[in-house]
Design a protein around this motif. Sequence first.
Motif, PDB file in Angstrom:
ATOM      1  N   ASP A  18       0.830  -1.206   0.000  1.00  0.00           N
ATOM      2  CA  ASP A  18       0.000   0.000   0.000  1.00  0.00           C
ATOM      3  C   ASP A  18       0.864   1.256   0.000  1.00  0.00           C
ATOM      4  O   ASP A  18       0.465   2.300  -0.492  1.00  0.00           O
ATOM      5  CB  ASP A  18      -0.897   0.014   1.248  1.00  0.00           C
ATOM      6  N   VAL A  19       2.047   1.123   0.608  1.00  0.00           N
ATOM      7  CA  VAL A  19       2.912   2.287   0.826  1.00  0.00           C
ATOM      8  C   VAL A  19       4.343   1.897   0.458  1.00  0.00           C
ATOM      9  O   VAL A  19       4.790   0.807   0.804  1.00  0.00           O
ATOM     10  CB  VAL A  19       2.880   2.691   2.329  1.00  0.00           C
ATOM     11  N   VAL A  20       5.050   2.781  -0.262  1.00  0.00           N
ATOM     12  CA  VAL A  20       6.466   2.538  -0.557  1.00  0.00           C
ATOM     13  C   VAL A  20       7.274   3.722  -0.029  1.00  0.00           C
ATOM     14  O   VAL A  20       6.948   4.879  -0.310  1.00  0.00           O
ATOM     15  CB  VAL A  20       6.721   2.351  -2.074  1.00  0.00           C
ATOM     16  N   ILE A  21       8.313   3.422   0.762  1.00  0.00           N
ATOM     17  CA  ILE A  21       9.071   4.494   1.436  1.00  0.00           C
ATOM     18  C   ILE A  21      10.552   4.434   1.087  1.00  0.00           C
ATOM     19  O   ILE A  21      11.196   3.394   1.239  1.00  0.00           O
ATOM     20  CB  ILE A  21       8.959   4.361   2.978  1.00  0.00           C
ATOM     21  N   ARG A  22      11.113   5.544   0.611  1.00  0.00           N
ATOM     22  CA  ARG A  22      12.574   5.673   0.492  1.00  0.00           C
ATOM     23  C   ARG A  22      13.076   6.192   1.835  1.00  0.00           C
ATOM     24  O   ARG A  22      12.513   7.117   2.410  1.00  0.00           O
ATOM     25  CB  ARG A  22      12.927   6.679  -0.616  1.00  0.00           C
ATOM     26  N   PHE A  23      14.173   5.638   2.348  1.00  0.00           N
ATOM     27  CA  PHE A  23      14.602   6.005   3.701  1.00  0.00           C
ATOM     28  C   PHE A  23      16.046   6.492   3.809  1.00  0.00           C
ATOM     29  O   PHE A  23      16.476   6.892   4.883  1.00  0.00           O
ATOM     30  CB  PHE A  23      14.377   4.826   4.663  1.00  0.00           C
ATOM     31  N   ILE A  79       3.066   6.848   9.194  1.00  0.00           N
ATOM     32  CA  ILE A  79       3.423   5.420   9.233  1.00  0.00           C
ATOM     33  C   ILE A  79       2.654   4.732  10.358  1.00  0.00           C
ATOM     34  O   ILE A  79       2.135   3.625  10.195  1.00  0.00           O
ATOM     35  CB  ILE A  79       4.947   5.225   9.413  1.00  0.00           C
ATOM     36  N   TYR A  80       2.567   5.399  11.498  1.00  0.00           N
ATOM     37  CA  TYR A  80       1.841   4.826  12.638  1.00  0.00           C
ATOM     38  C   TYR A  80       0.378   4.567  12.252  1.00  0.00           C
ATOM     39  O   TYR A  80      -0.169   3.498  12.522  1.00  0.00           O
ATOM     40  CB  TYR A  80       1.945   5.767  13.849  1.00  0.00           C
ATOM     41  N   GLU A  81      -0.213   5.553  11.556  1.00  0.00           N
ATOM     42  CA  GLU A  81      -1.615   5.385  11.119  1.00  0.00           C
ATOM     43  C   GLU A  81      -1.741   4.227  10.129  1.00  0.00           C
ATOM     44  O   GLU A  81      -2.644   3.396  10.243  1.00  0.00           O
ATOM     45  CB  GLU A  81      -2.112   6.668  10.430  1.00  0.00           C
ATOM     46  N   PHE A  82      -0.796   4.168   9.177  1.00  0.00           N
ATOM     47  CA  PHE A  82      -0.859   3.082   8.176  1.00  0.00           C
ATOM     48  C   PHE A  82      -0.753   1.722   8.853  1.00  0.00           C
ATOM     49  O   PHE A  82      -1.424   0.772   8.484  1.00  0.00           O
ATOM     50  CB  PHE A  82       0.267   3.232   7.139  1.00  0.00           C
ATOM     51  N   LYS A  83       0.117   1.639   9.847  1.00  0.00           N
ATOM     52  CA  LYS A  83       0.285   0.359  10.545  1.00  0.00           C
ATOM     53  C   LYS A  83      -1.013  -0.035  11.250  1.00  0.00           C
ATOM     54  O   LYS A  83      -1.422  -1.191  11.235  1.00  0.00           O
ATOM     55  CB  LYS A  83       1.450   0.448  11.538  1.00  0.00           C
ATOM     56  N   LYS A  84      -1.661   0.961  11.875  1.00  0.00           N
ATOM     57  CA  LYS A  84      -2.922   0.668  12.570  1.00  0.00           C
ATOM     58  C   LYS A  84      -4.005   0.212  11.604  1.00  0.00           C
ATOM     59  O   LYS A  84      -4.876  -0.579  11.961  1.00  0.00           O
ATOM     60  CB  LYS A  84      -3.395   1.912  13.333  1.00  0.00           C
ATOM     61  N   GLN A  85      -3.903   0.740  10.367  1.00  0.00           N
ATOM     62  CA  GLN A  85      -4.897   0.347   9.351  1.00  0.00           C
ATOM     63  C   GLN A  85      -4.491  -0.952   8.641  1.00  0.00           C
ATOM     64  O   GLN A  85      -5.088  -1.327   7.629  1.00  0.00           O
ATOM     65  CB  GLN A  85      -5.028   1.458   8.297  1.00  0.00           C
ATOM     66  N   ASN A  86      -3.436  -1.603   9.158  1.00  0.00           N
ATOM     67  CA  ASN A  86      -2.951  -2.870   8.567  1.00  0.00           C
ATOM     68  C   ASN A  86      -2.485  -2.738   7.135  1.00  0.00           C
ATOM     69  O   ASN A  86      -2.579  -3.682   6.342  1.00  0.00           O
ATOM     70  CB  ASN A  86      -4.032  -3.944   8.634  1.00  0.00           C
ATOM     71  N   LYS A  87      -2.007  -1.554   6.771  1.00  0.00           N
ATOM     72  CA  LYS A  87      -1.505  -1.366   5.404  1.00  0.00           C
ATOM     73  C   LYS A  87      -0.125  -2.009   5.286  1.00  0.00           C
ATOM     74  O   LYS A  87       0.640  -2.039   6.256  1.00  0.00           O
ATOM     75  CB  LYS A  87      -1.418   0.129   5.084  1.00  0.00           C
ATOM     76  N   LYS A  88       0.182  -2.507   4.082  1.00  0.00           N
ATOM     77  CA  LYS A  88       1.476  -3.154   3.863  1.00  0.00           C
ATOM     78  C   LYS A  88       2.490  -2.121   3.381  1.00  0.00           C
ATOM     79  O   LYS A  88       2.227  -1.382   2.418  1.00  0.00           O
ATOM     80  CB  LYS A  88       1.343  -4.240   2.806  1.00  0.00           C
ATOM     81  N   ILE A  89       3.636  -2.104   4.042  1.00  0.00           N
ATOM     82  CA  ILE A  89       4.656  -1.103   3.723  1.00  0.00           C
ATOM     83  C   ILE A  89       5.874  -1.775   3.101  1.00  0.00           C
ATOM     84  O   ILE A  89       6.351  -2.798   3.588  1.00  0.00           O
ATOM     85  CB  ILE A  89       5.066  -0.325   4.996  1.00  0.00           C
ATOM     86  N   LEU A  90       6.360  -1.155   2.039  1.00  0.00           N
ATOM     87  CA  LEU A  90       7.579  -1.622   1.384  1.00  0.00           C
ATOM     88  C   LEU A  90       8.630  -0.526   1.570  1.00  0.00           C
ATOM     89  O   LEU A  90       8.403   0.625   1.183  1.00  0.00           O
ATOM     90  CB  LEU A  90       7.255  -1.825  -0.104  1.00  0.00           C
TER      91      LEU A  90
END
Length: 430
Positions: A28-33, A208-219
């Motif tokens: 659902d989400v892609v993050i460059r870090f 990110i915290y919100e996405f995690k709570k919504q069970n979104k998948k992060i790459l």
Amino acid sequence: MKNVAVIGSQWGDEGKGKIVDWLSSEADVVIRFQGGHNAGHTLVIDGITYKLRLLPSGIVRKNKISIIGNGVVIDPWALLDEIEEIKSKGVNITVENLIISESANLILPFHKEMDEIREDAAGKAKIGTTRRGIGPAYEDKVGRRSIRVMDLISEKNLNQRLETVLLHHNAIRKGLGKNVFKKDKLKEDLLKIAPEILKFSKPVWKKIYEFKKQNKKILFEGAQGILLDVDHGTYPFVTSSNTVASAAATGSGCGPNSINYVLGITKAYTTRVGEGPFPTELKNNIGEMLGTRGKEFGTVTSRKRRCGWFDGVLVRQTIKISGIDGIALTKLDVLDELDEIKICVAYEIDGKQLDYLPAAVEDQLKVKPIYKSFKGWKSQTKGIREFDDLPENAKTYIKELEKFIEAKISSISTSPERNDTILIVDPFKI
Ligand code: GDP
Ligand code: IMO
Ligand code: MG
């Protein structure tokens, strides 16, 4: 819920962009870090090529959120140019699908100039950087004098921050006989583009915290490779950030427990751009052939990449350093025409055998690879999408390689195209 970090296990350009794009169908989400526009990630989708530098590789897909985390150094002009370039290929980029961390540090023109001044002055001792200002920008971040995205909000604050950072840079520039960098013009230029950058800026840790709570998948999408990591790479011939998987947490604003699977992207041979040790480098016609078949020219600087055999010792080492759970093996097809294929299984230094790369660069330059040979398969693997369809010799090479590096091969890429990929284990479903 599974979040996956994708990182390079060699010296960069392993094909991270292709694999992130392929996997992002499930995310659902892609993050460059980390890193900046020294990265060049290539995606090929239905014959159209996208070269991404700062934008996460998920940007080309609809209904995905792309995030540039706090650990990335951003040249704001390079970012705006890239957004325009990618938009011109029909990709939608809005405040709805792109978020930039308000804490990300900026690369400014004097960083690029400092990178160039130092590389030019170093002569033979140069690093061979991408000359994008990456090193100087990270130095200013750690030196606590950097300008961050949020500093673009207030003219008064920006003025003060620029004074602080230029005090430092101008002292060095004067010492090197260079002109003094003027603050006012830069401030004006920054204020002009500030709204274009600030409209994307948000507290990423909160999102990110919100996405995690919504069970979104992060790459999490790494740049460069572990051998370019400032701590674990072939120092000083490295980049200026941590490229290991654990940087995904600090570089985006979540805990290490947010990363459930680490996928190491690994080329079926080895390449390196820039200077520095490279034990399995081939300065012969096989090296040339790998470069030609693999189209090994830098995405960012167009420099010819140095090519060599697969270094199993190094990849086994980076797997351990970064906690890699599985490997995506890329560019297998580049080996299709070889009679014989070699893997480095140990080094020899001063008459002794070694099963790892020593930390000192002097020793790294001295080690001689010891190889194990395999019979080539001499047939086309390009475009194969099922493991069973691979030639027997290719299967043997892959299985032996897997055994030696002590990690599972979870996918295999057989061409630049998104779907020319063999799935063995889905990292999101483990
Ligand atoms: P990254 O920096 O790790 O994303 O890699 P780059 O995009 O800089 O370099 C990898 C190059 O190899 C790109 O031109 C890709 O299109 C290409 N590529 C990726 N996977 C494969 C593959 O399996 N086979 C071939 N022949 N090319 C590939
Ligand atoms: P991606 O993400 C390959 C190399 C440079 C140089 C060293 C330091 O596409 O894999 P820098 O400009 O970062 O200070 O240069 O690191 N380098 C890369 N090599 N792929 C990259 O990124 C690289 N980013 C930096 O060539 O040797
Ligand atoms: Mg690249």
